[in-house]
Write an enzyme that holds these catalytic residues in place. Structure first.
Site, PDB file in Angstrom:
ATOM      1  N   ARG A  16       0.772  -1.237   0.000  1.00  0.00           N
ATOM      2  CA  ARG A  16       0.000   0.000   0.000  1.00  0.00           C
ATOM      3  C   ARG A  16       0.806   1.291   0.000  1.00  0.00           C
ATOM      4  NH1 ARG A  16      -4.602  -0.145   4.326  1.00  0.00           N
ATOM      5  NH2 ARG A  16      -2.832  -0.207   5.709  1.00  0.00           N
ATOM      6  N   ASP A  17       2.155   1.228   0.016  1.00  0.00           N
ATOM      7  CA  ASP A  17       2.944   2.462  -0.024  1.00  0.00           C
ATOM      8  C   ASP A  17       4.243   2.259  -0.792  1.00  0.00           C
ATOM      9  OD1 ASP A  17       3.443   5.161   0.419  1.00  0.00           O
ATOM     10  OD2 ASP A  17       4.380   4.819   2.375  1.00  0.00           O
ATOM     11  N   ILE A  18       4.142   1.709  -1.990  1.00  0.00           N
ATOM     12  CA  ILE A  18       5.330   1.493  -2.807  1.00  0.00           C
ATOM     13  C   ILE A  18       5.712   2.808  -3.464  1.00  0.00           C
ATOM     14  CG2 ILE A  18       6.266   0.278  -4.813  1.00  0.00           C
ATOM     15  CD1 ILE A  18       4.402  -2.054  -4.010  1.00  0.00           C
ATOM     16  N   THR A  55       1.337   7.438  -0.656  1.00  0.00           N
ATOM     17  CA  THR A  55       2.049   8.679  -0.915  1.00  0.00           C
ATOM     18  C   THR A  55       1.526   9.289  -2.209  1.00  0.00           C
ATOM     19  OG1 THR A  55       4.000   7.794   0.198  1.00  0.00           O
ATOM     20  CG2 THR A  55       4.354   9.659  -1.294  1.00  0.00           C
TER      21      THR A  55
END
Length: 168
Positions: A16-18, A55
Site C-alpha cells: 500500500r505504499d510502494i 504517498t
C-alpha cells in the site's frame, strides 16, 4: 517477486505504499522492499480500508476511495518506474481519476525504452484497477518470450523495478 509472494499469500498481503524511497538495492544487487508499516492482509468481504495510506503520486486512484487490492501495489511499482525513467513525479492518483490522460513521457525517454516496456508501464498505470491487472497479465503473456525483455536498461533500477512489477 516479493509482491507476487505477498499477493499469493492467503489472505493476500498488500504493501500500500510502494515508492522510490521504499525500494533499495543492496551492495549485492538484491532488491528489497522497505516500510512494511502500511502493509496489511486483505480481509475477505471487506471492500474498503478505514484510512488512506499511501504517498501522493504513488498511491493508486482507488486508494483515495478506500478500496484497495493487489492492483494498488502494481500501480505503486509502475509509478516508481515512471519516476525512474522520466525524472518526473507521477501525478496524484486522486487527480488521475478525473483525468486519465495526464501521463507525460518525453520522446527521448520513450525512444530509450522497448515498446513492450512502454506498453506494460502505461497499462500498469491505468486509472481503473480491473484494467490495470488484466492488461498487465495480458502483457506478461504476450511478451514473455520476446528477446527484448532481457535488454539492459540505462535508467538505474529500471530492470529491477520491472522484476518487482512482474513483467520480466
Amino acid at each position: 517477486r516479493i509482491l507476487q509472494e505477498m499477493h499469493r499469500a492467503q489472505p493476500p498481503i498488500l504493501h500500500r505504499d510502494i515508492k522510490p524511497s521504499n525500494i533499495i538495492r543492496t551492495s549485492g544487487g538484491r532488491i528489497c522492499l522497505l516500510d512494511m508499516n502500511a502493509a496489511r492482509r486483505m480481509s475477505p468481504g471487506k471492500a474498503q480500508d478505514t484510512q488512506l495510506i499511501g504517498t501522493v503520486g504513488y498511491a493508486a486512484p482507488e486508494q483515495y476511495r478506500g478500496g484497495v487490492d493487489a492492483a494498488a501495489d502494481v500501480y505503486g511499482v509502475a509509478a516508481t518506474v515512471f519516476r525512474t525513467v522520466t525524472g518526473n513525479e507521477p501525478p496524484a492518483g486522486n487527480n488521475r481519476a478525473k483525468n486519465s490522460d495526464d501521463l507525460f513521457m518525453s520522446a527521448e525517454v520513450a525512444e530509450e525504452l522497448t515498446q513492450p516496456v512502454c506498453v506494460a508501464l502505461f497499462n500498469a498505470l491505468q486509472v481503473q484497477p480491473d484494467q490495470r491487472l488484466s492488461r498487465q497479465q495480458e502483457d506478461r503473456r504476450t511478451h514473455q518470450d520476446q528477446a527484448d525483455r532481457d535488454q539492459e536498461f540505462e535508467a538505474e533500477g529500471m530492470s529491477n523495478a520491472l522484476v518487482i512489477l512482474g513483467t520480466e
